[in-house]
Motif scaffolding. Structure first.
Motif, short mmCIF file in Angstrom:
data_model
loop_
_atom_site.label_atom_id
_atom_site.label_comp_id
_atom_site.label_asym_id
_atom_site.label_seq_id
_atom_site.Cartn_x
_atom_site.Cartn_y
_atom_site.Cartn_z
N ASP A 270 17.25 -4.33 -2.80
CA ASP A 270 18.64 -4.79 -2.90
C ASP A 270 18.72 -6.20 -3.47
OD1 ASP A 270 19.63 -2.42 -1.70
OD2 ASP A 270 19.21 -3.23 0.30
N VAL A 271 17.65 -6.97 -3.28
CA VAL A 271 17.61 -8.35 -3.78
C VAL A 271 17.08 -8.41 -5.20
CG1 VAL A 271 16.69 -10.67 -3.36
CG2 VAL A 271 17.28 -9.19 -1.42
N TYR A 272 15.98 -7.66 -5.45
CA TYR A 272 15.28 -7.77 -6.73
C TYR A 272 15.47 -6.55 -7.64
CZ TYR A 272 13.00 -11.65 -4.34
OH TYR A 272 12.75 -12.80 -3.67
N GLY A 273 16.21 -5.56 -7.19
CA GLY A 273 16.40 -4.37 -8.01
C GLY A 273 15.23 -3.40 -7.97
N GLY A 274 14.24 -3.70 -7.16
CA GLY A 274 13.06 -2.86 -7.02
C GLY A 274 12.00 -3.60 -6.23
N ALA A 275 10.73 -3.27 -6.44
CA ALA A 275 9.64 -3.97 -5.75
C ALA A 275 9.48 -5.38 -6.30
CB ALA A 275 8.34 -3.20 -5.90
N HIS A 276 8.95 -6.28 -5.46
CA HIS A 276 8.62 -7.64 -5.93
C HIS A 276 7.15 -7.61 -6.36
CE1 HIS A 276 8.05 -11.92 -6.18
NE2 HIS A 276 9.31 -12.17 -5.79
N GLN A 277 6.93 -7.45 -7.67
CA GLN A 277 5.58 -7.23 -8.18
C GLN A 277 4.67 -8.42 -7.91
OE1 GLN A 277 4.73 -4.36 -9.16
NE2 GLN A 277 6.72 -3.38 -9.48
N THR A 278 5.18 -9.64 -8.08
CA THR A 278 4.34 -10.84 -7.93
C THR A 278 3.78 -10.95 -6.52
OG1 THR A 278 5.74 -11.95 -9.55
CG2 THR A 278 4.24 -13.34 -8.25
N GLY A 280 3.74 -8.43 -4.40
CA GLY A 280 3.21 -7.13 -3.96
C GLY A 280 4.01 -6.52 -2.84
N LEU A 281 5.34 -6.74 -2.85
CA LEU A 281 6.20 -6.23 -1.79
C LEU A 281 6.91 -4.97 -2.24
CD1 LEU A 281 7.81 -9.57 -0.53
CD2 LEU A 281 5.84 -8.36 0.42
N SER A 282 6.85 -3.92 -1.43
CA SER A 282 7.53 -2.68 -1.75
C SER A 282 9.04 -2.88 -1.72
CB SER A 282 7.12 -1.61 -0.73
OG SER A 282 8.05 -0.55 -0.70
N GLY A 283 9.74 -2.12 -2.55
CA GLY A 283 11.19 -2.21 -2.58
C GLY A 283 11.85 -1.74 -1.30
N ASN A 284 11.12 -0.97 -0.47
CA ASN A 284 11.69 -0.45 0.77
C ASN A 284 11.53 -1.39 1.96
OD1 ASN A 284 12.53 2.02 -0.34
ND2 ASN A 284 10.44 2.85 -0.18
N LEU A 285 10.84 -2.52 1.78
CA LEU A 285 10.67 -3.47 2.87
C LEU A 285 11.99 -4.16 3.19
CD1 LEU A 285 7.28 -5.25 2.08
CD2 LEU A 285 7.76 -3.67 3.94
N ILE A 286 12.13 -4.52 4.47
CA ILE A 286 13.34 -5.22 4.90
C ILE A 286 13.25 -6.68 4.46
CG2 ILE A 286 14.74 -5.94 6.88
CD1 ILE A 286 13.60 -3.49 8.40
N ALA A 287 14.23 -7.12 3.66
CA ALA A 287 14.30 -8.52 3.25
C ALA A 287 15.13 -9.32 4.24
CB ALA A 287 14.90 -8.64 1.84
N SER A 288 16.16 -8.69 4.80
CA SER A 288 17.03 -9.38 5.75
C SER A 288 17.62 -8.37 6.72
CB SER A 288 18.15 -10.10 5.00
OG SER A 288 19.07 -10.66 5.92
N SER A 289 17.26 -8.50 7.99
CA SER A 289 17.84 -7.62 9.01
C SER A 289 19.34 -7.87 9.11
CB SER A 289 17.17 -7.86 10.36
OG SER A 289 15.81 -7.51 10.32
N PHE A 290 20.11 -6.80 9.14
CA PHE A 290 21.57 -6.85 9.19
C PHE A 290 22.18 -7.57 7.98
CE2 PHE A 290 20.46 -6.05 13.59
CZ PHE A 290 21.41 -5.13 14.00
#
Length: 787
Positions: A270-278, A280-290
């Motif tokens: 939702d933040v980066y439009g997909g995974a954060h390649q640099t 190595g974070l999957s796009g499905n990880l929680i960036a911000s709870s709630f």
């Protein structure tokens, strides 16, 4: 005692009967012999512990007194059997909802005859709240114990005494529990207790531990915030139902199990439009709870908010636990507390969090009996003068509830079982149990060859096999007590109890830890003992020992007449033929019951011809041409022809070579396996016929010891301490394990630090086919440890 049971029992007993589905006397068992109590009262659950003495029947054997007789009668049994009463110690642990506490205390008061102490050890937050009620009902003084000390004492106790206590949770597995085999060396570890808040404790020894961290964000946070959120948010519907406060923790977890957290949480994509390649974070990880709730102009469902909240708190706890584990160089983290309580959804989120933050280096472990830790610890604190830790204890499957799977789809009401009562019983064993010193790597040793929890096909076969064998076991149990007027009635109760256990294991194969052939056999033995059938095969063993003893001189003469090389093969074939005589095998018991003349020579003809299914005999023969072994440890299997005509001639040959022999037999009865007390009488009778055995016994070159086990199988990590000491003292350099139960169902893959012989005849057609053989195929496995 009758007056005590009658006074006031109408109200309390009746109210308790109406509240639960199990009879109260099946929950609070053996109360009349209770000696000491402890209690752990939490916010919603009470855990009661007490110690009792249990009187049960045991079959004793002893030699006949032949003083004054010139000769023994030819067909006289080799010994006499008597059934005696014996008293052993048992620990009882009962878990129930606090709503039942008054009715339960009334029932205990009405049935309690005597206690050795006037004090009850108490722990948990509710101990103060219910202090007056407990003292009034039980007339025992409440002595409060430190919560954390009790938790750690309880954790140490279950890890040391219940081999399959700890498990990892694997979301997509079937079943989802993967049990770890515990060994005596349990320290150090990290204990994360998630109650209202979080306490993290490093445990280094039995008595040394330190609080190393914690958090105010725990189970209370989930419950409190969850109640607030679900009170102020309405379900998305045209006409929302009235708002209500979620008062029950289980209901909140049930909501979370049906939610979709990504509707509320802001993800990396939702933040980066997909995974954060640099990074190595999957796009499905929680960036911000709630995170989405701050900007979205919409209402969120209770389920989604509960799921988001659960992930937020679990991730926080998992990361905190992981950081402390790494800081203290620990790779085992045990989780407990009311936040866990066996809920798959909480175990799943914590496991994911630990794996993610530790990159798989730290393991999240859960406990089958984590709800009992405080009660166990409080009891141990109150029993310190008896030093319960000097003994080994074993779970009594007949009197314990199993770990039940609670699918996330089940509602709170459906999670209730046995009227919300849960039971654990532990029996004190005669001697402390320890590892066999000859295990190559004790921490990696796994006794059982096949995990039936994993192997669905094998599980279905063996459960059916034990069900079909039940009629024969009942018949044998009744026949073993011909003078008992209630034997048939007790046998029928045994049948029902064991049948119920088998049905439970069909539905929850993980109920008592890893399901194996050994655990099925042990559960059956526990149920037989429960209904006072201590040794259903005692008369069979007595008769077969008598027949085999009369044949012994002729067998030895035949062996001595052979050349050396021919004799070695004949000895091995004798061992294998003796192992055919196993009343626990359906194919064999059918033959033995239909043909009373089936004997040693007939058994030899049943054996597979060489080459055997597993055949290391040539390597064994070559080894025998070398120097003798210093000392051989032999684990014997069956009574009668097996021990007398198979094992003892083999033992005799080793003695003639200059090898000392330790002959280890079961401490207690199981099927027609030879017991230590029976082996002593058999050895005495053989010594009277054979000078080699006689002199070896006199000079202590042949030693008969007990294993500490009463199982048809063999766990080399739980052996009698005296046996382990003798193995060290004599420098044993050869281990011989015979029989399907000890060498195939268990220990087939056991790695030892010395040479070993594992030999058995496969007496089950299904298993033989699975191994690539046929009925009566032979396993002869000689192993030498790698340099």
């Amino acid at each position: 005692m009758a007056e005590c049971g009658a006074s006031g029992s109408g109200s309390s007993g009746d109210s308790l009967d109406k509240s639960i589905t199990l009879p109260p006397d099946e929950i609070f068992r053996n109360l009349e012999n209770a000696k000491r109590f402890a209690i752990d009262i939490g916010g919603s659950l009470t855990k009661l512990a007490y110690y009792s003495t249990v009187q049960h029947k045991v079959a004793k054997v002893r030699s006949f007194d032949h003083s004054g007789k010139d000769t023994e009668r030819e067909h006289e049994p080799p010994y006499e059997i008597s059934v005696q009463e014996e008293i052993t110690a048992r620990l009882h642990f009962i878990k129930f909802e606090n709503t039942y506490i008054e009715a339960c205390l009334d029932f205990i008061k009405d049935h309690l005859v005597n206690t050795e102490t006037k004090v009850i050890q108490a722990t948990g937050g509710g101990a103060y709240k219910f202090k007056d009620l407990i003292e009034e009902k039980l007339r025992l003084k409440v002595d409060k114990e430190d919560v954390m000390t009790c938790l750690i004492k309880g954790c140490n106790f279950v890890l040391k005494n219940i081999p399959h206590e700890a498990f990892v949770y694997q979301k997509d597995s079937d079943p989802e529990f993967r049990f770890q085999t515990n060994h005596p060396h349990i320290f150090p570890y990290l204990l994360v207790n998630i109650g209202s808040g979080v306490s993290i404790v490093k445990v280094e020894t039995e008595d040394r531990f330190e609080w190393v961290g914690g958090s105010s964000i725990g189970g209370g946070t989930f419950w409190g915030l969850g109640a607030l959120l679900t009170k102020t948010k309405q379900l998305l519907a045209p006409h929302p139902p009235p708002r209500r406060v979620l008062q029950k923790f289980d209901e909140l977890l049930h909501l979370a199990s049906r939610g979709q957290h990504s509707n509320v949480d802001m993800l990396v994509r939702d933040v980066y439009g997909g995974a954060h390649q640099t990074l190595g974070l999957s796009g499905n990880l929680i960036a911000s709870s709630f995170g989405k709730s701050a900007t979205a102009d919409q209402e969120f469902s209770k389920e989604d908010m509960a799921k988001s909240l659960l992930h937020m708190i679990s991730n926080d706890i998992g990361q905190l636990a992981c950081l402390h584990a790494r800081l203290h160089s620990l790779d085992r983290v045990y989780f407990g507390g009311f936040f866990i309580r066996g809920h798959p959804v909480t175990m799943r989120t914590i496991t994911y969090s630990i794996n993610f933050f530790s990159k798989g280096e730290v393991q999240a472990l859960f406990l089958r009996h984590e709800g009992y830790l405080g009660a166990i610890g409080a009891f141990l604190k109150g029993a310190e003068q008896d030093n319960p830790n000097q003994y080994s204890w074993g779970e009594n499957y007949a009197g314990s509830s199993g770990l039940m799977s609670a699918s996330p789809e089940l509602g709170p009401a459906q999670r209730a079982r046995s009227g919300t009562f849960d039971l654990l019983e532990m029996d004190r064993l005669e001697r402390p149990l320890v590892d066999l010193p000859l295990l190559l790597d004790p921490p990696s040793y796994v006794p059982d060859t096949v995990d039936l929890t994993d192997d669905a096909l094998a599980r279905k076969y063996w459960l059916t096999c034990f069900e079909e064998a039940l009629d024969g076991v009942v018949k044998r149990a009744v026949a073993s007590q011909p003078d008992s007027v209630d034997a048939a009635e007790r046998a029928e109760k045994f049948r029902q109890k064991y049948w119920n256990k088998l049905q439970t294991l069909r539905q929850q194969p993980f109920a008592y830890g890893t399901l194996t052939v050994r655990s099925l056999l042990d559960t059956r033995e526990h149920c037989l003992n429960e209904f006072n059938f201590p040794d259903p095969y005692s008369k069979v063993k007595q008769r077969e020992n008598g027949v085999a003893l009369r044949c012994f001189p002729g067998v030895v003469r035949s062996l001595d007449a052979l050349g050396w090389e021919e004799r070695q093969l004949a000895l091995v074939k004798g061992l294998l033929a003796g192992n055919v005589f196993d009343w626990g095998a359906k194919a064999v018991s059918a033959v033995l019951e239909s043909d009373p003349y089936f004997g040693f020579e007939e058994a030899k003809r049943k054996l597979q011809e060489r080459p055997w299914l597993v055949d290391s005999y040539s390597e064994w023969l070559q080894r025998l041409k070398g120097p003798p072994h210093k000392c051989a440890l032999i684990f014997a299997d069956n009574s009668g022809i097996d021990i007398i005509l198979g094992v003892f001639p083999f033992v005799r040959e080793l003695l003639l070579r200059g090898t000392e022999v330790i002959l280890a037999c079961n401490s207690g009865p199981a099927l027609n396996d030879v017991t230590h007390s029976e082996s002593l009488i058999v050895a005495e009778r053989i010594a009277g016929m054979d000078p080699v055995v006689h002199s070896a016994l006199q000079e202590e070159r042949l030693l008969l010891v007990q294993t500490g086990s009463s199982s048809p199988c063999l766990d080399l990590s739980r052996l009698d301490k005296g046996l382990a000491a003798l193995v060290r003292e004599r420098g044993a350099d050869l281990v011989v394990i015979e029989g399907m139960g000890r060498a195939v169902h268990t220990n087939y893959h056991a790695a030892l630090r010395c040479e070993s012989l594992k030999l058995a005849v496969i007496k089950n057609a299904w298993l033989a086919e699975r191994l690539g053989g046929r009925l009566f195929s032979v396993i002869f496995k000689y192993e030498v440890p790698a340099e």
